[in-house]
Design an enzyme around this catalytic site. Structure first.
Site, PDB file in Angstrom:
ATOM      1  N   GLU A  97       0.562  -1.247   0.010  1.00 23.42           N
ATOM      2  CA  GLU A  97      -0.203  -0.302  -0.229  1.00 23.42           C
ATOM      3  C   GLU A  97       0.680   1.252   0.349  1.00 23.42           C
ATOM      4  O   GLU A  97       1.755   1.818   1.267  1.00 23.42           O
ATOM      5  CB  GLU A  97      -0.814  -0.102   1.635  1.00 23.42           C
TER       6      GLU A  97
ATOM      7  N   HIS B 138      -1.892  10.401   0.258  1.00 23.55           N
ATOM      8  CA  HIS B 138      -2.437   9.563  -0.061  1.00 23.55           C
ATOM      9  C   HIS B 138      -2.144   8.965  -1.811  1.00 23.55           C
ATOM     10  O   HIS B 138      -1.376   8.650  -2.512  1.00 23.55           O
ATOM     11  CB  HIS B 138      -3.648   8.398   0.679  1.00 23.55           C
TER      12      HIS B 138
ATOM     13  N   LYS C 226      -8.051  -0.566  11.271  1.00 22.99           N
ATOM     14  CA  LYS C 226      -7.054  -0.964  10.106  1.00 22.99           C
ATOM     15  C   LYS C 226      -6.020  -0.274   9.881  1.00 22.99           C
ATOM     16  O   LYS C 226      -4.563  -0.770   9.379  1.00 22.99           O
ATOM     17  CB  LYS C 226      -8.769  -0.577   8.892  1.00 22.99           C
TER      18      LYS C 226
ATOM     19  N   ASP D 288       3.733 -14.441  11.590  1.00 27.55           N
ATOM     20  CA  ASP D 288       2.710 -14.518  11.312  1.00 27.55           C
ATOM     21  C   ASP D 288       1.584 -14.009  11.120  1.00 27.55           C
ATOM     22  O   ASP D 288       0.907 -13.151  12.615  1.00 27.55           O
ATOM     23  CB  ASP D 288       1.955 -15.388  12.472  1.00 27.55           C
TER      24      ASP D 288
HETATM   25  C1  HMG Z   1       1.536  11.111   3.224  1.00 23.72           C
HETATM   26  C2  HMG Z   1       1.974  12.212   3.499  1.00 23.72           C
HETATM   27  C3  HMG Z   1       3.448  11.536   4.262  1.00 23.72           C
HETATM   28  C4  HMG Z   1       2.624  13.165   3.092  1.00 23.72           C
HETATM   29  O1  HMG Z   1       2.388  14.190   4.200  1.00 23.72           O
HETATM   30  P1  HMG Z   1       3.558  16.085   3.566  1.00 23.72           P
HETATM   31  O2  HMG Z   1       3.625  16.888   4.879  1.00 23.72           O
HETATM   32  O3  HMG Z   1       3.255  16.519   2.070  1.00 23.72           O
HETATM   33  O4  HMG Z   1       4.907  15.143   3.895  1.00 23.72           O
HETATM   34  P2  HMG Z   1       6.724  16.085   3.342  1.00 23.72           P
HETATM   35  O5  HMG Z   1       6.894  16.173   1.952  1.00 23.72           O
HETATM   36  O6  HMG Z   1       6.700  16.692   3.850  1.00 23.72           O
HETATM   37  O7  HMG Z   1       7.710  14.748   4.352  1.00 23.72           O
HETATM   38  C5  HMG Z   1       6.919  14.981   5.313  1.00 23.72           C
HETATM   39  C6  HMG Z   1       7.677  13.415   5.874  1.00 23.72           C
HETATM   40  O8  HMG Z   1       7.433  12.502   5.669  1.00 23.72           O
HETATM   41  C7  HMG Z   1       8.214  11.805   5.165  1.00 23.72           C
HETATM   42  N1  HMG Z   1       7.913  11.306   3.651  1.00 23.72           N
HETATM   43  C8  HMG Z   1       6.389  12.213   3.122  1.00 23.72           C
HETATM   44  N2  HMG Z   1       6.753  11.764   1.908  1.00 23.72           N
HETATM   45  C9  HMG Z   1       7.288  10.558   1.631  1.00 23.72           C
HETATM   46  C10 HMG Z   1       7.428  10.036   0.726  1.00 23.72           C
HETATM   47  N3  HMG Z   1       8.112  10.158  -0.931  1.00 23.72           N
HETATM   48  N4  HMG Z   1       8.917   8.721   0.916  1.00 23.72           N
HETATM   49  C11 HMG Z   1       9.099   8.466   2.051  1.00 23.72           C
HETATM   50  N5  HMG Z   1       8.534   9.380   2.775  1.00 23.72           N
HETATM   51  C12 HMG Z   1       7.870  10.271   2.879  1.00 23.72           C
HETATM   52  C13 HMG Z   1       9.434  12.021   5.429  1.00 23.72           C
HETATM   53  O9  HMG Z   1       9.366  11.793   7.139  1.00 23.72           O
HETATM   54  C14 HMG Z   1       9.124  13.171   4.925  1.00 23.72           C
HETATM   55  O10 HMG Z   1      10.166  14.172   6.035  1.00 23.72           O
HETATM   56  P3  HMG Z   1      11.580  14.210   4.991  1.00 23.72           P
HETATM   57  O11 HMG Z   1      12.198  12.755   5.038  1.00 23.72           O
HETATM   58  O12 HMG Z   1      11.609  15.121   3.747  1.00 23.72           O
HETATM   59  O13 HMG Z   1      12.523  15.158   6.262  1.00 23.72           O
HETATM   60  C15 HMG Z   1       0.901  12.541   4.540  1.00 23.72           C
HETATM   61  O14 HMG Z   1       0.402  13.320   3.871  1.00 23.72           O
HETATM   62  C16 HMG Z   1       0.537  11.201   5.474  1.00 23.72           C
HETATM   63  O15 HMG Z   1       1.026  11.078   6.649  1.00 23.72           O
HETATM   64  N6  HMG Z   1      -0.653  11.538   5.211  1.00 23.72           N
HETATM   65  C17 HMG Z   1      -0.749   9.850   5.588  1.00 23.72           C
HETATM   66  C18 HMG Z   1      -1.136   8.767   4.628  1.00 23.72           C
HETATM   67  C19 HMG Z   1      -2.018   7.457   5.237  1.00 23.72           C
HETATM   68  O16 HMG Z   1      -1.987   7.489   6.840  1.00 23.72           O
HETATM   69  N7  HMG Z   1      -2.107   6.382   4.813  1.00 23.72           N
HETATM   70  C20 HMG Z   1      -2.646   4.935   5.029  1.00 23.72           C
HETATM   71  C21 HMG Z   1      -2.523   4.299   3.881  1.00 23.72           C
HETATM   72  S1  HMG Z   1      -4.791   4.543   4.328  1.00 23.72           S
HETATM   73  C22 HMG Z   1      -5.342   4.413   4.528  1.00 23.72           C
HETATM   74  O17 HMG Z   1      -5.515   2.458   4.478  1.00 23.72           O
HETATM   75  C23 HMG Z   1      -5.667   3.747   6.474  1.00 23.72           C
HETATM   76  C24 HMG Z   1      -6.473   4.833   6.290  1.00 23.72           C
HETATM   77  C25 HMG Z   1      -6.579   6.164   6.066  1.00 23.72           C
HETATM   78  O18 HMG Z   1      -8.282   4.671   6.195  1.00 23.72           O
HETATM   79  C26 HMG Z   1      -6.987   4.604   8.143  1.00 23.72           C
HETATM   80  C27 HMG Z   1      -8.160   5.528   8.898  1.00 23.72           C
HETATM   81  O19 HMG Z   1      -9.311   6.216   8.445  1.00 23.72           O
HETATM   82  O20 HMG Z   1      -7.344   5.861  10.077  1.00 23.72           O
HETATM   83  N1  NDP Z   2      -3.333 -20.400  15.760  1.00 20.39           N
HETATM   84  C1  NDP Z   2      -2.419 -19.649  15.277  1.00 20.39           C
HETATM   85  O1  NDP Z   2      -1.608 -18.908  15.660  1.00 20.39           O
HETATM   86  C2  NDP Z   2      -1.674 -20.978  14.988  1.00 20.39           C
HETATM   87  C3  NDP Z   2       0.304 -20.744  14.534  1.00 20.39           C
HETATM   88  N2  NDP Z   2       1.051 -21.556  14.167  1.00 20.39           N
HETATM   89  C4  NDP Z   2       2.182 -21.644  13.541  1.00 20.39           C
HETATM   90  O2  NDP Z   2       2.767 -21.924  14.512  1.00 20.39           O
HETATM   91  C5  NDP Z   2       4.151 -21.130  14.427  1.00 20.39           C
HETATM   92  C6  NDP Z   2       4.894 -20.457  15.462  1.00 20.39           C
HETATM   93  O3  NDP Z   2       5.046 -21.425  16.547  1.00 20.39           O
HETATM   94  P1  NDP Z   2       6.456 -21.535  17.328  1.00 20.39           P
HETATM   95  O4  NDP Z   2       5.798 -22.336  19.188  1.00 20.39           O
HETATM   96  O5  NDP Z   2       6.648 -19.892  17.697  1.00 20.39           O
HETATM   97  O6  NDP Z   2       7.200 -22.214  16.760  1.00 20.39           O
HETATM   98  P2  NDP Z   2       8.829 -22.881  16.796  1.00 20.39           P
HETATM   99  O7  NDP Z   2       7.739 -24.280  17.712  1.00 20.39           O
HETATM  100  O8  NDP Z   2       8.836 -23.229  15.722  1.00 20.39           O
HETATM  101  O9  NDP Z   2       9.959 -22.567  17.733  1.00 20.39           O
HETATM  102  C7  NDP Z   2       9.727 -22.504  18.936  1.00 20.39           C
HETATM  103  C8  NDP Z   2      10.278 -23.853  19.796  1.00 20.39           C
HETATM  104  O10 NDP Z   2      11.809 -23.136  19.221  1.00 20.39           O
HETATM  105  C9  NDP Z   2      12.552 -23.816  20.513  1.00 20.39           C
HETATM  106  N3  NDP Z   2      13.711 -22.177  20.619  1.00 20.39           N
HETATM  107  C10 NDP Z   2      14.673 -22.243  20.800  1.00 20.39           C
HETATM  108  N4  NDP Z   2      14.890 -20.953  21.111  1.00 20.39           N
HETATM  109  C11 NDP Z   2      14.151 -20.258  21.543  1.00 20.39           C
HETATM  110  C12 NDP Z   2      14.130 -19.272  22.285  1.00 20.39           C
HETATM  111  N5  NDP Z   2      14.980 -18.539  22.742  1.00 20.39           N
HETATM  112  N6  NDP Z   2      12.491 -19.223  23.043  1.00 20.39           N
HETATM  113  C13 NDP Z   2      11.907 -19.421  22.952  1.00 20.39           C
HETATM  114  N7  NDP Z   2      11.776 -20.716  22.407  1.00 20.39           N
HETATM  115  C14 NDP Z   2      13.083 -21.196  21.331  1.00 20.39           C
HETATM  116  C15 NDP Z   2      12.199 -23.859  21.833  1.00 20.39           C
HETATM  117  O11 NDP Z   2      12.066 -25.703  21.518  1.00 20.39           O
HETATM  118  P3  NDP Z   2      12.376 -26.481  20.703  1.00 20.39           P
HETATM  119  O12 NDP Z   2      14.266 -26.307  20.366  1.00 20.39           O
HETATM  120  O13 NDP Z   2      12.254 -27.686  21.059  1.00 20.39           O
HETATM  121  O14 NDP Z   2      11.932 -26.505  19.254  1.00 20.39           O
HETATM  122  C16 NDP Z   2      10.624 -23.832  20.896  1.00 20.39           C
HETATM  123  O15 NDP Z   2       9.181 -24.714  22.138  1.00 20.39           O
HETATM  124  C17 NDP Z   2       4.374 -19.885  13.186  1.00 20.39           C
HETATM  125  O16 NDP Z   2       4.535 -20.884  12.042  1.00 20.39           O
HETATM  126  C18 NDP Z   2       2.435 -20.000  13.159  1.00 20.39           C
HETATM  127  O17 NDP Z   2       1.925 -19.644  11.944  1.00 20.39           O
HETATM  128  C19 NDP Z   2       0.339 -23.097  14.543  1.00 20.39           C
HETATM  129  C20 NDP Z   2      -0.718 -23.390  14.702  1.00 20.39           C
HETATM  130  C21 NDP Z   2      -2.228 -22.570  15.079  1.00 20.39           C
END
Ligand code: HMG
Ligand code: NDP
Length: 437
Positions: free
Chosen positions: A96, A389, A274, A290
């Protein structure tokens, strides 16, 4: 394997910065160099993010079933983040437009106020074991709680590695859940999963203890699965957004009112949330975690005490007139397991983030969610979403119309100037540019 240290010994910690103004104006190669330099990570960190070096077909074939290919998605870098005092550049995988820009923009407005402050509870996940056909549900509850020690030991035997890492079962709880068919006895196994997302770990434990649970409860077990309502694994973040940078006191007031509608009205809450998930899902995906588990946990947490779906975040005005945003959600992400260790792009992104625990990763993800939310709310409370946007979405429209190379920027500039980001306009401008008007 732990990610390499974020700051090599040759580089001073105070030189590390996420404040990269103008990153958007650089080429991809220049951006890579600038980001690696700013964070003090090795220059080659981005190699895995090139299509030719990313996930191979062979690797993909080991990940899921019936593989025929891999899907590319843009990974952009959100700038300006300071989380718990640490400068961090955040990789975001999203299709997006304007999402990365928006998060960077609002993160910039927190820097003078210390950036984002975050914390997390212990990484406690829960599995449910459903027991049916129990004659005495209240009695079964007490019998199961009395056998807690035995059940905890049995569950811990399933994952000695997790216990060695300091995790393991912390508690059991038993709930009685009335339904249209009968009252189910539901046992919850509360497990500290350390740096794992934890689903596999807790599911294994739940399946292992189920036969004994059935015996003790004097019923039969059915479901043995983790709950994605991970409400014991919470991450919280707060930030102060500068009133002057936001646009002044009126903008702050309007943002608070805009956010309050999401608290009061589920129709607005769905869209507001969202916007939060735009940021959260992008970082979750970039790190191989995940997305569905995080989304299920977040939306279920957004149901208030009266059972009504509401906003995930809150916005208030502080005594200096600045905007304070807060967000609290379950954040079940891991650094081990799932795709995090298998996917080369996820590994590179984790290296760039420089996180060493799942909890640190969760806190950065939440900071991005809050910045993202504030950006959308600010746009909506001021000029509306479309200018910012659509001017970034315009590049998609230009490419769809057939623009290539330098034509893309030229078509975008003309569409934005004409305030008409539409396929027809793009085609007309392109035809004019090519002298075919
Ligand atoms: C789009 C802006 C940031 C422009 O805003 P602006 O004021 O025109 O930006 P600017 O040119 O003055 O730049 C300000 C800063 O924004 C960043 N920036 C600015 N442009 C860029 C770019 N091209 N690439 C990378 N970074 C950018 C960057 O950090 C920049 O600082 P700088 O680096 O220049 O010092 C602003 O209008 C904004 O924040 N809009 C909101 C957009 C948004 O929320 N998008 C999400 C999608 S919409 C949606 O899905 C969700 C929604 C909206 O429905 C959720 C809801 O309803 O709550
Ligand atoms: N409802 C849901 O959300 C579901 C999600 N999943 C999936 O499950 C997956 C994640 O499961 P997860 O249990 O995290 O994965 P794993 O089982 O792959 O990893 C966990 C294992 O890693 C080992 N391990 C090694 N280092 C560490 C550490 N520092 N801390 C903790 N554990 C460590 C442990 O034992 P050991 O060495 O014995 O492995 C542990 O059991 C994702 O892919 C997800 O999409 C699956 C089913 C349902």
């Amino acid at each position: 394997m732990r990610p390499r240290p974020l700051v090599p010994s040759s580089r001073k910690k105070e030189d590390v910065t996420s404040r990269l103004s103008g990153l958007k104006d650089l080429s991809i190669d220049e951006r890579r160099a600038r980001v690696a330099d700013a964070m003090g990570v090795r220059a080659g960190v981005f190699e895995a993010l090139s299509p030719e070096h990313g996930l191979t077909l062979e690797q993909a074939d080991h990940m899921v079933e019936n593989v025929v290919g891999v899907l590319g998605l843009p990974v952009g870098i959100a700038t300006n983040f300071v989380v718990n005092g640490r400068e961090v550049l955040v990789p975001m995988a999203t299709e997006e437009p304007s999402v990365v820009a928006a998060a960077s923009n609002l993160a910039r407005m927190t820097r003078d106020h210390g950036g984002f402050v975050a914390s997390a509870t212990a990484p406690l996940m829960q599995a449910q074991v459903q027991v049916l056909d129990v004659a005495d549900p209240a009695g079964a509850r007490v019998r199961l709680l009395s056998a807690a020690e035995e059940l905890v030991a049995l569950a811990n035997e399933q994952d000695p590695a997790l216990v060695r890492f300091g995790g393991g079962v912390r508690d059991i709880a038993v709930r009685l859940v009335p339904s249209s068919r009968q009252t189910y006895v539901v046992l919850h196994l509360v497990v500290d999963v350390r740096d794992a997302m934890g689903a596999n770990a807790v599911n294994t434990m739940a399946e292992a203890i189920a036969p004994r649970v059935a015996e003790i409860a004097r019923g039969r077990t059915l479901l043995r699965i983790l709950t994605n309502k991970a409400d014991l694994r919470l991450t919280r973040v707060a930030a102060t957004f500068d009133a002057a940078m936001l646009g002044g006191p009126d903008v702050v007031e309007n943002m608070v009112d805009a956010a309050e509608l999401a608290v009061a009205d589920p129709y607005r809450a769905a869209t507001h949330n969202k916007g939060i998930m735009n940021g959260i899902t992008a970082v979750v995906l970039a790190t191989g975690n995940d997305t569905r588990a995080v989304e299920a946990g977040a939306h279920s947490h957004a149901v208030g005490p009266e059972g009504r779906y509401t906003s995930m975040s809150r916005f208030e005005k502080d005594t200096d007139g600045n905007l304070v945003g807060t967000l609290e959600l379950p954040m079940p992400v891991g650094l081990v397991g799932g795709a995090t260790k298998v996917h080369p792009v996820a590994q590179a992104n984790v290296e760039l983030l420089g996180v060493h625990t799942a909890s640190e990763l969760a806190q950065i993800i939440m900071a991005v969610g809050l910045a993202q939310n504030a950006a959308a709310v600010r746009a909506l409370a001021t000029e509306g979403i479309q200018r910012g946007h659509m001017s970034l979405h315009a590049r998609n429209v230009a490419v769809t119309a057939g623009a290539v190379g330098a034509e893309v920027d030229a078509v975008v500039a003309r569409m934005v100037e004409a305030r008409s980001v539409r396929a027809e306009t793009a085609e007309e401008v392109l035809a004019q540019l090519r002298g075919r008007s």
